[in-house]
Enzyme design. Structure first.
Site, short mmCIF file in Angstrom:
data_model
loop_
_atom_site.label_atom_id
_atom_site.label_comp_id
_atom_site.label_asym_id
_atom_site.label_seq_id
_atom_site.Cartn_x
_atom_site.Cartn_y
_atom_site.Cartn_z
N HIS A 12 130.60 72.31 49.19
CA HIS A 12 130.65 72.38 50.65
C HIS A 12 132.04 72.01 51.16
O HIS A 12 132.57 72.62 52.10
CB HIS A 12 129.62 71.42 51.26
CG HIS A 12 128.20 71.89 51.16
ND1 HIS A 12 127.80 73.17 51.48
CD2 HIS A 12 127.06 71.24 50.76
CE1 HIS A 12 126.50 73.29 51.31
NE2 HIS A 12 126.03 72.13 50.86
N THR A 34 127.98 68.81 47.36
CA THR A 34 128.87 68.48 48.47
C THR A 34 130.31 68.88 48.15
O THR A 34 131.07 69.27 49.04
CB THR A 34 128.78 66.98 48.81
OG1 THR A 34 127.44 66.68 49.21
CG2 THR A 34 129.74 66.61 49.93
#
Length: 342
Positions: free
Chosen positions: A42, A39
């Site tokens: 991301h 994440t």
């Protein structure tokens, strides 16, 4: 203090910032370890919503060095793991007990400053004490384990279940262990990397598959496959479109598919609705960790979860921006940022 700052999409730097001051309900925690998560990558690339400028890092543990005036029950000197996901407690979803779907959800390391720093502020309600005797790097695994626990809860694995796990990263390898603890007797993991297949078998997978070397559908769910007719439960842990597409084809009629991996926002995947209908598949999304962080912390403290084999390397705060800005190295499972490393 040093902190790894996402200053805008695509721009991440190590900066010197002021040590934060805890409010009445807060703890000031000296960070011992913080895990690098997919994440985080991301967030850097704008594929997951965040609030830059912000210090990244949502998988952390550390020692309480100061407690706010209203804090009760946790004192300086305690070791805590932080649940980064802060719900408002007031919206309709929170009142219904769906705190992970809170309309005002904010996360440490995503919307407010996180654990890739020497110190982090943790509201007391987000802090869970873990033993001082525990290896501190183990505490950084509580958050990803809590997310996996929610996925396992949603999957409804029962004793004797057959389970297929797609993806050999840390989420897949933690999920293998939880599936076995939940009573699954067959756990098949699919990943392209040989080192991760070996590791999966070391931590509990009964078989592994290289999807690049075989027809994965036939090898797993075919008449002569590892799970003929498909698995009771398929858990997607890779966060890529290809494995999401595979997931429904690997589940048996009446089976359950849980999407646990995080795909980039706006990515689309084609799925045949008739197949879902005709075979009555349950396809579920599993989002973060509602009410599972305490259980995860207790599991980590108990030693029931193999952690040391999942640690690929430990790096300093100075090295962290480069780690996050680049794809994972081949065979890499979990990189831990240790602020005390120079």
């Amino acid at each position: 203090m040093k902190a790894v700052r996402l200053e805008s999409i695509g721009k991440i730097f190590l900066r010197q910032i002021e040590v934060p001051e805890p409010g009445p309900d807060d703890l000031l925690v000296k960070v011992e370890a913080c895990g690098v998560c997919g994440t985080d990558r991301h967030l850097l690339h704008g594929e997951f919503p965040s609030s830059p400028p912000v210090t990244l890092g949502h998988e952390f543990c550390g020692i309480v060095v100061e407690a706010g005036s209203a804090v009760r029950g946790i004192a300086p000197g305690a070791r805590v793991t932080g649940d980064p996901n802060i719900s408002c407690g007031r919206c309709a979803q929170c009142r219904a007990g769906r705190v992970n779907l809170c309309r005002n959800l904010r996360a440490i390391g995503i919307h407010r400053d996180g654990g890739f720093a020497e110190y982090v502020i943790v509201p007391q309600k987000q802090a869970f004490e873990i033993p001082l005797s525990l290896d501190p790097v183990h505490g950084a695994f509580c958050e990803p384990l809590a997310c996996c626990l929610h996925g396992i809860d949603m999957a409804g694995i029962r004793a004797g279940s057959t389970v297929v796990i797609l993806g050999g990263g840390v989420i897949g390898l933690l999920t293998v262990q939880l599936a076995r603890l939940a009573g699954a007797t067959t756990v098949v993991l699919s990943t392209r990397q040989a080192s991760k297949r070996r590791l999966a078998e070391e931590v509990g997978a009964t078989a592994t598959i290289d999807p690049a070397a075989t027809d994965i559908i036939e090898a797993i769910a075919g008449p002569s496959g590892l799970v003929p007719g498909g698995a009771d439960v398929v858990i997607e842990c890779a966060g890529v479109a290809e494995t999401v597409r595979q997931s429904t084809r690997l589940a048996k009629a009446g089976g359950t598919v849980v999407v646990l991996g995080v795909l980039p926002q706006d990515e689309k995947v084609e799925i045949e609705p008739f197949d879902l209908l005709f075979r009555e598949l349950r396809v579920l999304g599993s989002f973060i960790n509602p009410f599972t962080h305490r259980r995860a912390a207790d599991l980590v403290a108990s030693g029931a979860i193999e952690i040391d084999k999942l640690i690929s390397r430990r790096v300093s705060l100075d090295e962290a921006p480069g780690i996050i800005a680049n794809p994972p190295a081949a065979g890499e499972v979990k990189v831990l940022v240790i602020p005390s490393i120079e």
